[in-house]
Design an enzyme around this catalytic site. Structure first.
Site, mmCIF file in Angstrom:
data_model
loop_
_atom_site.group_PDB
_atom_site.id
_atom_site.type_symbol
_atom_site.label_atom_id
_atom_site.label_comp_id
_atom_site.label_asym_id
_atom_site.label_seq_id
_atom_site.Cartn_x
_atom_site.Cartn_y
_atom_site.Cartn_z
ATOM 1 N N GLU A 1 -2.901 -36.419 -21.298
ATOM 2 C CA GLU A 1 -2.006 -36.976 -22.550
ATOM 3 C C GLU A 1 -2.550 -36.887 -23.649
ATOM 4 O O GLU A 1 -3.704 -35.691 -23.665
ATOM 5 C CB GLU A 1 -2.432 -38.644 -22.992
ATOM 6 C CG GLU A 1 -0.967 -38.762 -23.638
ATOM 7 C CD GLU A 1 -0.344 -40.354 -23.110
ATOM 8 O OE1 GLU A 1 -1.321 -41.030 -22.477
ATOM 9 O OE2 GLU A 1 0.413 -40.438 -24.028
ATOM 10 N N HIS B 1 0.570 -35.197 -19.381
ATOM 11 C CA HIS B 1 1.812 -36.552 -19.631
ATOM 12 C C HIS B 1 1.822 -35.919 -21.256
ATOM 13 O O HIS B 1 1.606 -36.827 -22.051
ATOM 14 C CB HIS B 1 0.768 -37.183 -19.558
ATOM 15 C CG HIS B 1 0.947 -39.010 -19.297
ATOM 16 N ND1 HIS B 1 1.677 -38.706 -17.795
ATOM 17 C CD2 HIS B 1 1.934 -40.022 -20.388
ATOM 18 C CE1 HIS B 1 2.332 -40.042 -18.346
ATOM 19 N NE2 HIS B 1 2.016 -40.975 -20.027
ATOM 20 N N ASP C 1 4.223 -40.433 -25.274
ATOM 21 C CA ASP C 1 5.372 -41.496 -25.409
ATOM 22 C C ASP C 1 5.925 -41.315 -26.972
ATOM 23 O O ASP C 1 5.414 -40.969 -27.709
ATOM 24 C CB ASP C 1 4.708 -42.952 -25.416
ATOM 25 C CG ASP C 1 3.064 -43.722 -26.349
ATOM 26 O OD1 ASP C 1 2.296 -42.815 -26.153
ATOM 27 O OD2 ASP C 1 3.689 -44.858 -27.110
HETATM 28 O O1 9MR Z 1 -6.562 -43.123 -26.944
HETATM 29 C C1 9MR Z 1 -5.759 -44.483 -26.697
HETATM 30 C C2 9MR Z 1 -7.958 -45.023 -25.911
HETATM 31 O O2 9MR Z 1 -8.499 -45.424 -26.226
HETATM 32 C C3 9MR Z 1 -7.333 -46.187 -24.647
HETATM 33 O O3 9MR Z 1 -8.350 -46.733 -24.223
HETATM 34 C C4 9MR Z 1 -5.836 -46.496 -23.967
HETATM 35 C C5 9MR Z 1 -6.036 -48.254 -22.680
HETATM 36 O O4 9MR Z 1 -5.746 -48.122 -23.528
HETATM 37 O O5 9MR Z 1 -5.313 -46.825 -25.296
HETATM 38 C C6 9MR Z 1 -5.045 -44.884 -25.746
HETATM 39 O O6 9MR Z 1 -3.980 -44.928 -26.166
HETATM 40 C C7 9MR Z 1 -3.151 -44.811 -25.797
HETATM 41 C C8 9MR Z 1 -1.901 -45.701 -26.888
HETATM 42 O O7 9MR Z 1 -2.191 -47.087 -25.896
HETATM 43 C C9 9MR Z 1 -0.278 -45.153 -26.211
HETATM 44 N N1 9MR Z 1 0.234 -43.744 -26.880
HETATM 45 C C10 9MR Z 1 -0.166 -43.226 -25.825
HETATM 46 C C11 9MR Z 1 -2.334 -43.530 -25.414
HETATM 47 C C12 9MR Z 1 -3.024 -42.281 -25.757
HETATM 48 O O8 9MR Z 1 -3.427 -42.867 -23.891
#
Ligand code: 9MR
Length: 561
Positions: free
Chosen positions: A539, A488, A165
């Site tokens: 991702e 992703h 993102d």
């Molecule tokens: O890396 C993050 C992971 O530890 C969490 O479990 C997850 C859900 O809250 O979010 C991941 O971080 C994401 C972030 O919120 C938004 N940008 C992408 C990140 C990777 O998926």
């Protein structure tokens, strides 16, 4: 084409140094069977060995065998062959075997830059138009009540996109900065010279610092200059669609100040000030970063419980914010990290009050929500200057040693012969960063213990990440015989180039499967799918690339004569 080759023989697809330990793992095979190593071009057999059964691990239904071919030291390209199974992907043995992937992983940060066009000169076929100028960012109502300044619009350009993102989050950017700053602090000689073709490569500053500065320029602006508090993130209200930066134009906000963001900010700003205070031309900036770090610390002491709770904020303010939360309910580790970095710079005993000096510090692997050991690594790095803290430094060492000793014992019983694999609980969202961070921990341990087994274990985790794992993938885009093609990642998806941006570490196996995509397996270390849909396993993020950069950077730097 690799079509004729078998995936049943898993190997580090990038390769090995001539003198390294070299092991392949076979998921199907058979007791007592032989394996051969052949030279790729001539087909000539150079080695024959016996498969050795790997002790039973966490996956009872799996049988695995290892093929150790460490004795081959002659640089070249080989294959492992096993009767009935076939021929493995190419096995590469070379002196500089990780140089290219290290460059790419570091350059991954350049590809994540916001507010700039990427020119073909540096970005090749992944050149792109600029987006996200972030020079008119709105102060979200959740932040207005906090903002001492009257401004409703502020300017906070540059920085790196967090992940697939386009948002910029202080907490996650914080650990990424700490990790890259530590890479420079641990290997200054190598990284002083190191360059990987970014727009600033010709200036007098090392590329790694130029890249860090791109992000720091943004981060500086996330602090309210009037009170020291730091906004939690700069974000759109909802995630953007799968479009290129220039087409991602939704309104962006800075959202609520938080204690976690403010403490992380204090920590990496202090580290940045320390690391760059002697770099010509950056002396004044370093003074400013130190002052910003101290102002952040002060705000945090006055606002110790501003936990970022997105749900709660959405109950009170409009518009709702539904992007990454990076919410953390336990800030003891953030206090520790900030306290360690600030103490190192000032020797001010007040910071020590936040470090539990009388406890035996248990080891806890760094992640975005658990940063205590970033601070402790810094103390260990500067142990010689910390006479007053000697008993505590000794207990940090013994705690890390105890963990390392456990890991060495456990890794031999895992299918893929790496520390990653010792515990299904390590397979979280972003498990590949767990593997990389384990590698960093082992390298810290190697610094003071000097037992080569620790370096070997760190490199076994590198083998895991580069292909010797249950999925058959080399997890860095653009490298290995089989690597992710559909991360992703909005930039990779929305451009016209078939291959994804290279040098990005994908999240990796995650049995949580929170994205609900179609995974090939539910087994913890097989829960990975190379599909755009899979934000929970496929991702990419800066806080995963940073420890990968550290692990590779450390291995390469230590290999230099
Ligand atoms: O890396 C993050 C992971 O530890 C969490 O479990 C997850 C859900 O809250 O979010 C991941 O971080 C994401 C972030 O919120 C938004 N940008 C992408 C990140 C990777 O998926």
């Amino acid at each position: 084409s690799f079509a004729q080759l078998t995936e049943a023989i898993s190997i580090n697809q990038v390769g090995h140094y001539p003198s390294s330990k070299k092991v392949a793992v076979i998921k199907e095979g058979g007791e007592g069977e032989m394996f051969k190593v052949i030279e790729s071009l001539s087909g000539e057999e150079v080695y024959e060995g016996t498969l050795v059964k790997v002790a039973q691990d966490q996956v009872p239904q799996r049988e695995a065998w290892k093929a150790d071919f460490s004795s081959i030291q002659q640089p070249g390209i080989y294959h492992i062959t096993i009767e009935g199974l076939g021929k493995s992907y190419p096995v590469i043995i070379r002196e500089d075997v990780y140089d290219e992937v290290l460059d790419a992983v570091l350059k991954g940060f350049y590809f994540q830059r916001a507010s700039t066009a990427l020119e073909p000169e540096h970005a090749g076929k992944w050149a792109r138009a600029a987006g996200h100028w972030d020079d008119k960012v709105f102060v979200h109502p959740s932040a207005v009540s906090d903002a001492k300044s009257e401004e409703t619009v502020l300017s906070a350009p540059k920085g790196w996109y967090d992940a697939g993102d386009y948002n910029k989050y202080i907490v996650n950017s914080g650990i990424s900065m700490g990790t890259l700053l530590s890479l420079f602090e641990d290997f200054p000689g190598y990284f002083d010279q190191k360059s990987w073709d970014i727009p600033e490569s010709q200036n007098a500053i090392p590329d790694i610092l130029d890249e860090i500065l791109w992000n720091l320029d943004w981060m500086e602006r996330m602090q309210d200059p009037l009170d020291g508090g730091v906004y939690h993130k700069l974000t759109t209200a909802e995630f953007e669609g799968m479009v290129t930066p220039v087409n991602a134009t939704a309104k962006r906000y800075v959202v609520s100040k938080s204690t976690a963001a403010t403490l992380d900010f204090a920590a990496f700003m202090a580290q940045a000030a320390r690391v760059m205070k002697d770099v010509e031309g950056l002396e004044d900036k370093a003074d400013k970063w130190q002052a910003q770090a101290e102002a952040a610390w002060k705000w945090a002491t006055e606002h110790p419980d501003r936990f970022y709770d997105q749900q709660k904020l959405n109950d009170h303010y409009d518009p709702d914010i539904n992007t990454g939360a990076y919410g953390d309910g336990n800030l003891q580790d953030e206090w520790i990290w900030a306290a360690c970095e600030l103490y190192l710079n000032t020797s001010d005993g007040a910071y020590l009050e936040k470090i539990p000096l009388d406890d035996v510090p248990s080891f806890s692997l760094p992640s975005w929500s658990d940063v205590a050991w970033l601070g402790y690594y810094s103390l260990l790095r500067k142990a010689d200057e910390l006479e007053a803290l000697q008993p505590f430094v000794a207990s940090l060492r013994s705690s890390l040693s105890a963990t390392g000793a456990d890991w060495l014992g456990q890794m031999n019983t895992t299918s893929f012969q790496s520390v990653m694999g010792k515990d299904p609980k390590d397979f979280v969202w972003g498990s590949n960063a767990v593997a990389a961070n384990q590698g960093i921990a082992l390298i810290q341990l190697y610094f003071f213990d000097k037992d080569p087994a620790y370096l070997e274990a760190a490199m076994a985790n590198l083998d895991y990440l580069l292909g010797r794992n249950a999925t058959g993938y080399c997890f860095v885009t653009g490298f290995g015989a089989k690597s992710p093609m559909h991360p992703h990642h909005r930039i990779s998806e929305a451009d016209d180039v078939e291959e994804p941006i290279p040098g990005l570490l994908v999240g990796g196996p995650n049995p949580g499967q929170q994205d609900g995509c179609d995974y090939p397996s539910t087994v913890f270390d097989e829960s990975y799918v190379d599909h755009l849909c899979s934000y929970a396993s496929n991702e990419i993020t800066i806080n995963w690339n940073a420890p990968m950069a550290y692990l590779l950077g450390a291995v390469v730097a230590m290999e230099q004569p």
